[in-house]
Design an enzyme around this catalytic site. Structure first.
Site, short mmCIF file in Angstrom:
data_model
loop_
_atom_site.label_atom_id
_atom_site.label_comp_id
_atom_site.label_asym_id
_atom_site.label_seq_id
_atom_site.Cartn_x
_atom_site.Cartn_y
_atom_site.Cartn_z
N GLU A 23 20.27 14.17 -3.54
CA GLU A 23 20.57 12.80 -3.98
C GLU A 23 21.86 12.33 -3.34
OE1 GLU A 23 20.49 12.31 -8.21
OE2 GLU A 23 18.34 12.69 -8.31
N ASP A 64 8.23 -7.15 7.17
CA ASP A 64 7.55 -5.89 6.88
C ASP A 64 6.67 -5.58 8.09
OD1 ASP A 64 5.72 -3.99 6.08
OD2 ASP A 64 5.28 -4.90 4.14
N LYS A 112 1.51 4.54 9.99
CA LYS A 112 0.41 3.74 10.54
C LYS A 112 0.46 3.88 12.06
CE LYS A 112 0.15 0.72 6.50
NZ LYS A 112 1.38 0.75 5.69
N1 DSN Z 1 -2.17 -0.32 1.99
C1 DSN Z 1 -1.77 -0.56 3.34
C2 DSN Z 1 -2.87 -1.05 4.18
O1 DSN Z 1 -3.95 -0.50 4.08
O2 DSN Z 1 -2.71 -1.96 4.96
C3 DSN Z 1 -0.61 -1.44 3.43
O3 DSN Z 1 0.47 -0.81 2.85
#
Ligand code: DSN
Length: 418
Positions: free
Chosen positions: A56, A200, A229
């Site tokens: 932390e 974002d 992603k």
């Molecule tokens: N849940 C994600 C998506 O599938 O685009 C975004 O955070």
């Protein structure tokens, strides 16, 4: 002192689940636009002994002893994130994209303040203001969307709403918007009314990292992202900001929202950022774009209408209404055919979020498996055949077998048991 229970022989019921999941990932075509496959190296790092460590606080200012290597690790991850995105400050502790957005908003605005984000049905994320999310409950949300004729963000509406509502915060970025976002226009709207701007970039972070998508960093006060992603790291969040917001962001992540950071995941983020800094990461991202463009062409050739007419990114959004099909039906049929994707609302959708009129398809994960454009021709054929035979389980099962054979050309984690 043994580290496992006496006579421990493994945990068969647990391992069976993990084995089945590995089999699912190997044997099916993963087309969820927000998913990817990490390298074997990142998998190994995510399972490191840092899972044992509480840390932390921040480097050189922790609430626990024994953090000297945690400090080294976090500083390395921060410096890689700053370098990759040319950012003044990086916080690598957020557990996920939602908590990264929460920290960003808390750093900039107060409960009850008006915020302006993208409508979820038009491509925005839950945390951009939906009433079921913390963002809609804590702040006063307002929404912009896309134009009905072009299905491109209505930047005039953004400006008009900003002047009308006087939001304290504008959020740009999207989860199911296939086009490049003009961040300069959002900055202009924010400046016009003295609002802060958060971008974002979770979906397109990997494209931003390689210069294949415009960077929001010069425009936004705070940029949030996930790391799993297009960026192809472990599941997690990341926040970049101007130096002037560094303390506010850090304070909101810890102690504002989170307790102990997941140091093993920060280690894996660090590995992923290292991979993204390698010169050939751009080759991967270029292929993601080429594959998605090919998929878009093939779907359009087969008579499917694409929202906005196409794509600039790693994802397409298919409007299923002309085919008299819902997103839920499409998702279920594709799943039976061995293709994993998700139903998705489309702009001006009249169906519920649990049904929807759209299908979102992404190219990032399959590109990681090594598929190129000609392979995406076959993938598109599988998709189109499955959608044409929604209710024919026997036919879908046959496609499933062909998909399984096809996936074997692109081995995934060949050395793993689970
Ligand atoms: N849940 C994600 C998506 O599938 O685009 C975004 O955070």
């Amino acid at each position: 002192m043994p580290l496992s229970p006496k006579n421990f022989q493994g945990d068969p019921s647990l391992e069976a689940i993990l084995t089945r999941e590995l089999g699912r990932q190997r044997d099916k075509l993963e087309m969820i636009a927000s998913e990817n496959f990490v390298s074997e190296y990142i998998l190994r790092i995510a399972a490191s002994v840092f899972t044992n460590k509480y840390a932390e606080g921040y480097p050189n200012c922790r609430y626990y002893g024994g953090c000297e290597y945690a400090d080294e690790l976090e500083l390395l991850a921060q410096s890689r994130a700053r370098k990759l995105f040319n950012a003044e400050h990086a916080n690598v502790q957020s557990h996920c994209g939602s908590s990264a957005n929460m920290a960003a908003y808390f750093a900039l605005v107060a409960p009850g303040d008006p915020i302006l984000g993208m409508d979820m049905a038009h491509g925005g994320h839950l945390t951009h203001g939906a009433s079921v999310s913390f963002a809609g409950r804590i702040f006063k949300p307002h929404f912009y969307g896309v134009r009905a004729d072009t299905e491109i963000i209505d930047y005039d509406e953004v400006l008009r709403l900003a002047e009308e509502i006087k939001p304290k915060l504008i959020v740009a970025g999207a989860s199911s918007y296939p086009r490049v976002i003009d961040f300069a226009k959002f900055r202009l709207a924010a400046d016009r009314v003295g609002a802060a701007l958060v971008v974002d970039m979770a979906h397109f972070a990997g494209l931003v990292a390689t210069g294949l998508y415009p960077s929001p960093v010069p425009y936004a006060d705070i940029v949030t992202s996930t790391t799993h992603k297009t960026l192809r790291g472990p599941r997690g969040g990341l926040i970049l900001s101007k130096k002037s917001f560094a303390k506010a962001v850090d304070d909101q992540v810890f102690p504002g929202i989170q307790g102990g950071p997941l140091m093993h995941i920060i280690a894996a983020k660090c590995a992923a950022l290292g991979e993204a800094l390698e010169p050939d990461f751009i080759d991967y991202q270029r292929q993601v774009l080429k594959n998605c463009a090919r998929l878009a062409t093939r779907m359009a050739d087969a008579g499917y209408r694409l929202v906005s007419g196409g794509t600039d990114t790693h994802l397409i959004l298919v409007d299923l209404r002309p085919k008299n099909m819902t997103g839920r039906q499409a998702e279920e049929a594709l799943d039976k055919a061995g293709i994993t994707a998700n139903k998705n609302s489309i702009p001006f959708d009249k169906e519920r979020y649990t049904v929807t009129s759209g299908l979102r398809l992404g190219s990032a994960a399959l590109t990681t498996r090594g598929l190129a454009e000609s392979d995406f021709d076959e993938v598109a054929d599988f998709i189109v055949s499955a959608l044409q035979n929604l209710d024919n389980d026997a036919f879908l099962k046959k496609i499933r077998e062909r998909v399984k054979t096809f996936t074997q050309k692109f081995p995934l984690y060949p050395n793993l048991d689970f």
